[in-house]
Design an enzyme around this catalytic site. Structure first.
Site, PDB file in Angstrom:
ATOM      1  N   HIS A  69       0.850  -1.191   0.000  1.00 58.36           N
ATOM      2  CA  HIS A  69       0.000   0.000   0.000  1.00 58.36           C
ATOM      3  C   HIS A  69       0.878   1.230   0.000  1.00 58.36           C
ATOM      4  CE1 HIS A  69      -3.146   2.828   1.031  1.00 58.36           C
ATOM      5  NE2 HIS A  69      -3.992   1.914   0.608  1.00 58.36           N
ATOM      6  N   ASP A  73      -8.130  -4.858  -0.637  1.00 59.62           N
ATOM      7  CA  ASP A  73      -8.601  -5.562  -1.829  1.00 59.62           C
ATOM      8  C   ASP A  73      -8.290  -7.045  -1.815  1.00 59.62           C
ATOM      9  OD1 ASP A  73      -9.717  -3.374  -3.124  1.00 59.62           O
ATOM     10  OD2 ASP A  73      -7.743  -2.664  -3.710  1.00 59.62           O
TER      11      ASP A  73
HETATM   12  N1  CMC Z   1       4.115  -7.603  -4.913  1.00 58.77           N
HETATM   13  C1  CMC Z   1       5.467  -7.726  -5.025  1.00 58.77           C
HETATM   14  N2  CMC Z   1       6.333  -6.729  -4.803  1.00 58.77           N
HETATM   15  C2  CMC Z   1       5.826  -5.533  -4.478  1.00 58.77           C
HETATM   16  C3  CMC Z   1       4.430  -5.320  -4.355  1.00 58.77           C
HETATM   17  C4  CMC Z   1       3.576  -6.400  -4.582  1.00 58.77           C
HETATM   18  N3  CMC Z   1       2.250  -6.266  -4.476  1.00 58.77           N
HETATM   19  N4  CMC Z   1       4.203  -4.020  -4.028  1.00 58.77           N
HETATM   20  C5  CMC Z   1       5.402  -3.435  -3.955  1.00 58.77           C
HETATM   21  N5  CMC Z   1       6.387  -4.352  -4.216  1.00 58.77           N
HETATM   22  C6  CMC Z   1       7.841  -4.129  -4.169  1.00 58.77           C
HETATM   23  C7  CMC Z   1       8.325  -3.259  -5.317  1.00 58.77           C
HETATM   24  O1  CMC Z   1       8.695  -4.058  -6.412  1.00 58.77           O
HETATM   25  C8  CMC Z   1       9.484  -2.548  -4.678  1.00 58.77           C
HETATM   26  O2  CMC Z   1      10.550  -3.448  -4.595  1.00 58.77           O
HETATM   27  P1  CMC Z   1      12.086  -2.887  -4.709  1.00 58.77           P
HETATM   28  O3  CMC Z   1      12.275  -2.028  -3.513  1.00 58.77           O
HETATM   29  O4  CMC Z   1      12.914  -4.124  -4.720  1.00 58.77           O
HETATM   30  O5  CMC Z   1      12.133  -2.126  -6.011  1.00 58.77           O
HETATM   31  C9  CMC Z   1       9.009  -2.296  -3.243  1.00 58.77           C
HETATM   32  O6  CMC Z   1       8.071  -3.356  -2.976  1.00 58.77           O
HETATM   33  C10 CMC Z   1       8.332  -0.956  -3.048  1.00 58.77           C
HETATM   34  O7  CMC Z   1       7.338  -0.836  -4.045  1.00 58.77           O
HETATM   35  P2  CMC Z   1       6.717   0.521  -4.545  1.00 58.77           P
HETATM   36  O8  CMC Z   1       6.161   0.358  -5.917  1.00 58.77           O
HETATM   37  O9  CMC Z   1       7.692   1.618  -4.305  1.00 58.77           O
HETATM   38  O10 CMC Z   1       5.517   0.717  -3.542  1.00 58.77           O
HETATM   39  P3  CMC Z   1       4.495   1.849  -3.673  1.00 58.77           P
HETATM   40  O11 CMC Z   1       4.232   2.317  -2.297  1.00 58.77           O
HETATM   41  O12 CMC Z   1       4.856   2.852  -4.677  1.00 58.77           O
HETATM   42  O13 CMC Z   1       3.235   1.093  -4.314  1.00 58.77           O
HETATM   43  C11 CMC Z   1       1.282  -0.126  -4.493  1.00 58.77           C
HETATM   44  C12 CMC Z   1       2.141   0.772  -3.611  1.00 58.77           C
HETATM   45  C13 CMC Z   1      -0.065  -0.329  -3.800  1.00 58.77           C
HETATM   46  C14 CMC Z   1       1.010   0.533  -5.870  1.00 58.77           C
HETATM   47  C15 CMC Z   1       2.028  -1.466  -4.708  1.00 58.77           C
HETATM   48  O14 CMC Z   1       2.281  -2.063  -3.454  1.00 58.77           O
HETATM   49  C16 CMC Z   1       1.252  -2.426  -5.590  1.00 58.77           C
HETATM   50  O15 CMC Z   1       1.383  -2.363  -6.814  1.00 58.77           O
HETATM   51  N6  CMC Z   1       0.436  -3.349  -4.975  1.00 58.77           N
HETATM   52  C17 CMC Z   1      -0.377  -4.233  -5.748  1.00 58.77           C
HETATM   53  C18 CMC Z   1      -1.603  -3.490  -6.236  1.00 58.77           C
HETATM   54  C19 CMC Z   1      -2.622  -3.297  -5.133  1.00 58.77           C
HETATM   55  O16 CMC Z   1      -2.959  -4.215  -4.400  1.00 58.77           O
HETATM   56  N7  CMC Z   1      -3.179  -2.074  -5.067  1.00 58.77           N
HETATM   57  C20 CMC Z   1      -4.247  -1.762  -4.115  1.00 58.77           C
HETATM   58  C21 CMC Z   1      -3.905  -0.667  -3.183  1.00 58.77           C
HETATM   59  S1  CMC Z   1      -5.110  -0.575  -1.867  1.00 58.77           S
HETATM   60  C22 CMC Z   1      -6.498   0.068  -2.607  1.00 58.77           C
HETATM   61  C23 CMC Z   1      -6.507   1.524  -2.571  1.00 58.77           C
HETATM   62  O17 CMC Z   1      -6.558   2.105  -1.464  1.00 58.77           O
HETATM   63  O18 CMC Z   1      -6.513   2.118  -3.666  1.00 58.77           O
END
Ligand code: CMC
Length: 431
Positions: free
Chosen positions: A309, A366
């Site tokens: 998240h 989700d």
């Molecule tokens: N599975 C595997 N690896 C992940 C995931 C995941 N779901 N989410 C983040 N990572 C890894 C990412 O690859 C990165 O790794 P590294 O540091 O080695 O490069 C690290 O964790 C940090 O990721 P990030 O992209 O910087 O995290 P973020 O805070 O920008 O993204 C997120 C948050 C929600 C977009 C992401 O966690 C994601 O894509 N999750 C899956 C989609 C999801 O479930 N979204 C629903 C969010 S809740 C509903 C809402 O409130 O809208």
């Protein structure tokens, strides 16, 4: 407001920046005047560390898994309130008295129907159109159908706010059910004088000459789902609603923009992506083990959807509530869903795995919501529509804050330009 200041040294000059402190102790450095005084802007791609507004609606502490609406913990609202009451709280700032609750419920019921002229819009779409694309455009058309409520003038639109807000909540729910009926080639079912969630299920699932009457557990589960989605601070869609609203755009137009923002798979579309992921794991005969390994590759296409998240770095409190509810709802309905077992396996494996632990990736709202929706008979392509119905009150409350701020300004971020420097136009024959 500024009891304290921060100082910033730049190019041999020192700037005093006011410090802001919220009611829960959240601290910010007010940089609004920095550019005018120094020529510098603050760079914060995606606004991850930028306070774009002051708000009294929702408090979220992502490090400690805290979510409160108007001061009330989400756990207490989930246990004791319902979607309509929480919507009132979100929009008006206080829990309603019995009289206010009744009047609000009546206003919703009175404004639930979609007029015949508006129904014709549906016929313009292919019957396999993405439901969120239909929803955002049909909601935008509310501004065309009710121009007296959508003057694009804060003062005038606030005069009609109660009606516009009730219309939005009730009609977005009705439009959602109609999209489902349209796509399945079924005649529309009109709303009845029954409670909000029961009414939605009635409009979705009634058959000719046979009204669908929701089991209490089913209506309760939908109520909980909607309530848990009601607001979530300055997420992508809510910020979009505020941004669009800040141009003095009316409520319906701003909500339509919020729905569009919600449709992306990294935001509201994640519940759909979770179900597709669980189904694919199931179809491949995996119990989740292989998928977990692939999810650690860092490849965005293999992410464990429903995990991680943008602000929760501990647990998502909504995920806890929904994970517990999921087991209970399925047990009560006598459903044995193999996808629930896969989800539990994935969760247990991820919560023991250093990749997920070190990145603070926990289940989000989700992860389990799709399994509940599936148990209620809601098809996967409608999941994000359900999220939108739930989030509407939060968007409305945020739009109202924007519209009510006499000194508010239009949202207009800056950028750091990284394109070509000035150059002369070259006629086409010389290129
Ligand atoms: N599975 C595997 N690896 C992940 C995931 C995941 N779901 N989410 C983040 N990572 C890894 C990412 O690859 C990165 O790794 P590294 O540091 O080695 O490069 C690290 O964790 C940090 O990721 P990030 O992209 O910087 O995290 P973020 O805070 O920008 O993204 C997120 C948050 C929600 C977009 C992401 O966690 C994601 O894509 N999750 C899956 C989609 C999801 O479930 N979204 C629903 C969010 S809740 C509903 C809402 O409130 O809208």
């Amino acid at each position: 407001m500024a009891a304290q200041t921060a100082s910033l040294k730049l190019d041999g000059k020192e700037y005093a920046l006011p410090v802001m402190v919220g009611t829960e102790g959240e601290k910010a450095i007010d940089t609004r005047k920095l550019r005018a005084e120094s020529g510098y802007i603050c760079f914060d791609q995606g606004y991850g560390n930028t306070g774009s507004c002051e708000s009294t609606v929702t408090y979220l502490d992502g490090d400690n898994g805290v979510l409160r609406h108007r001061g009330y913990p989400i756990e207490q609202l989930a246990a004791h309130s319902d979607f309509v009451e929480t919507s009132y709280l979100i929009i008006y700032g206080e829990l309603p008295t019995a009289k206010q609750r009744k009047a609000f419920g009546q206003l919703l019921r009175k404004n639930a129907a979609i007029e015949t002229q508006m129904q014709r819009i549906f016929e313009g779409y292919p019957d396999d159109a993405p439901p969120m694309a239909m929803l955002s455009s049909i909601v935008a058309s509310l501004a065309a159908h009710y121009p007296e409520l959508a003057a694009n003038n804060f003062e005038k639109d606030l005069q009609h706010f109660d009606l516009a807000a009730a219309m939005a909540i009730a009609k977005i729910r009705t439009i959602g059910a109609m999209i489902y009926r349209y796509q399945h080639g079924l005649p529309y079912v009109h709303p009845k004088d029954i409670p909000f969630c029961e009414n939605f299920l009635h409009m979705m699932f009634s058959e000719p000459y046979k009204d669908y009457v929701a089991e209490p557990e089913v209506a309760r589960a939908l109520n909980l789902l909607l309530l848990l989605h009601v607001d979530h601070e300055q997420n992508c869609s809510t910020s979009t609603v505020r941004m669009v609203g800040s141009s003095a755009a009316n409520l319906f137009t701003s909500l339509s923009a919020g729905i569009s923002a919600l449709s992306g798979p990294l935001h509201g579309g994640a519940n759909t992506a979770v179900m597709q992921m669980l189904q694919a794991i199931h179809d491949e005969g995996d119990d989740g083990t292989r998928f977990i390994e692939a999810a650690k590759s860092g490849n965005k296409n293999n992410r464990l959807m429903g995990f991680g998240h943008a602000v929760y770095r501990n647990f998502d409190p909504r995920a806890k509530i929904i994970g517990d509810a999921c087991e209970k709802v399925l047990a009560k309905l006598g459903i044995d869903d193999p996808l629930l077992a896969i989800a539990r396996n994935l969760e247990q494996a991820a919560l023991k795995d250093d990749y997920f632990l070190s990145r603070k990736l926990y289940p989000n709202v989700d992860f389990y919501s799709g399994i509940i929706m599936r148990a209620l008979g809601i098809p996967v392509n409608m999941f994000t529509v359900i999220f939108a119905i739930g989030r509407t009150p939060g968007w409305i409350a945020n739009w109202r804050e924007v519209a009510s701020q006499p000194k508010g300004r239009i949202y207009r971020p800056r950028q750091i330009y990284t394109g070509p420097v000035a150059r002369d136009y070259v006629p086409i024959e010389k290129r």
